[in-house]
Design a protein around this motif. Structure first.
Motif, PDB file in Angstrom:
ATOM      1  N   GLN A  45       0.825  -1.191   0.000  1.00 27.55           N
ATOM      2  CA  GLN A  45       0.000   0.000   0.000  1.00 27.55           C
ATOM      3  C   GLN A  45       0.866   1.250   0.000  1.00 27.55           C
ATOM      4  N   VAL A  46       0.413   2.236  -0.744  1.00 22.92           N
ATOM      5  CA  VAL A  46       1.090   3.517  -0.806  1.00 22.92           C
ATOM      6  C   VAL A  46       0.064   4.583  -0.467  1.00 22.92           C
ATOM      7  N   ASP A  83      -6.733   5.873  -0.297  1.00 18.49           N
ATOM      8  CA  ASP A  83      -6.034   4.585  -0.318  1.00 18.49           C
ATOM      9  C   ASP A  83      -5.634   4.224  -1.743  1.00 18.49           C
ATOM     10  N   LYS A  84      -4.369   3.850  -1.892  1.00 19.90           N
ATOM     11  CA  LYS A  84      -3.859   3.425  -3.186  1.00 19.90           C
ATOM     12  C   LYS A  84      -3.048   2.169  -2.976  1.00 19.90           C
ATOM     13  N   TYR A  85      -2.920   1.385  -3.988  1.00 19.61           N
ATOM     14  CA  TYR A  85      -1.963   0.302  -3.922  1.00 19.61           C
ATOM     15  C   TYR A  85      -1.344   0.109  -5.297  1.00 19.61           C
ATOM     16  N   VAL A  86      -0.130  -0.419  -5.299  1.00 16.51           N
ATOM     17  CA  VAL A  86       0.606  -0.592  -6.550  1.00 16.51           C
ATOM     18  C   VAL A  86       1.124  -2.017  -6.625  1.00 16.51           C
ATOM     19  N   LEU A 126      -7.823  -3.372   0.446  1.00 17.77           N
ATOM     20  CA  LEU A 126      -7.726  -2.158   1.260  1.00 17.77           C
ATOM     21  C   LEU A 126      -8.065  -2.455   2.716  1.00 17.77           C
ATOM     22  N   ASP A 127      -9.074  -3.291   2.935  1.00 15.52           N
ATOM     23  CA  ASP A 127      -9.443  -3.679   4.305  1.00 15.52           C
ATOM     24  C   ASP A 127      -8.311  -4.469   4.962  1.00 15.52           C
TER      25      ASP A 127
END
Length: 193
Positions: free
Chosen positions: A21-22, A30-33, A60-61
């Motif tokens: 997560q970033v 919330d972002k993820y890469v 995300l959870d």
């Protein structure tokens, strides 16, 4: 047999895709890469990508729960550290003495140097009496000094002792004896380095 993306648990999917997560600027966004094990960005195959986006909220959870657990573990560790008798008192005394020395040395610098004049009275702490009264706190501080050494081996020895004292401050004597033995072994091993 290898699981498909649909069959994977959330953690398995995250691990498989190498996601972390970033959070940028706005902590509510919330972002993820995707990243592979070497850190180069990549996108999984189309099927995995679709499953991943369909399960975005799950991911995300999962990250939110991991952050909550980390925060809880950090707070619990801090609570244990703060409960070591005398530790905060000794740290406070040391910090005040350090601050006084800084103020005193500063009074000799610059155009308006007054050479110690106007500096508050030297703080009087009986650090030896504190050490006698709070041996577990002193053991913690000794282990902490070792833990933050630049040498990796010494640092590991220090962190091992530090963590043991945090978990069981009443056992400080045995922990310090073990740390001292490991430090002696380190010295003997590296005597001719």
């Amino acid at each position: 047999m290898k699981k498909t993306a649909t069959e994977m648990t959330t953690k398995e999917l995250i691990d498989y895709c190498g996601i972390f997560q970033v959070q940028e600027k706005d902590p509510t966004e919330d972002k993820y890469v995707y990243v592979n094990k070497l850190g180069a960005r990549h996108v999984p195959d189309e099927e995995t990508k679709q499953v991943l986006f369909a399960r975005k909220q799950e991911c995300l959870d999962y990250f939110a729960e991991e952050r909550r657990k980390e925060k809880e573990a950090f707070e619990e560790r801090q609570r244990k550290i703060n409960s070591i008798p005398g530790l905060n008192e000794i740290k406070s005394a040391r910090a005040d003495l350090e601050k006084w020395h800084y103020e005193f040395n500063k009074s000799f610098e610059g155009e308006g140097a007054v050479g110690g004049m106007g500096v508050r009275k030297y703080p009087e702490y009986d650090l030896d009496a504190m050490a006698d009264k709070y041996p577990a706190a002193m053991a913690y501080l000794k282990a902490e000094d070792e833990a933050y050494k630049e040498n990796d081996e010494l640092s590991k020895i220090g962190f091992k002792a530090l963590n043991a004292i945090i978990e069981n401050p009443d056992n400080y004597k045995a922990i310090m004896d073990q740390m001292d033995a490991e430090l002696k072994e380190f010295s003997n091993k590296h005597l001719w380095d």
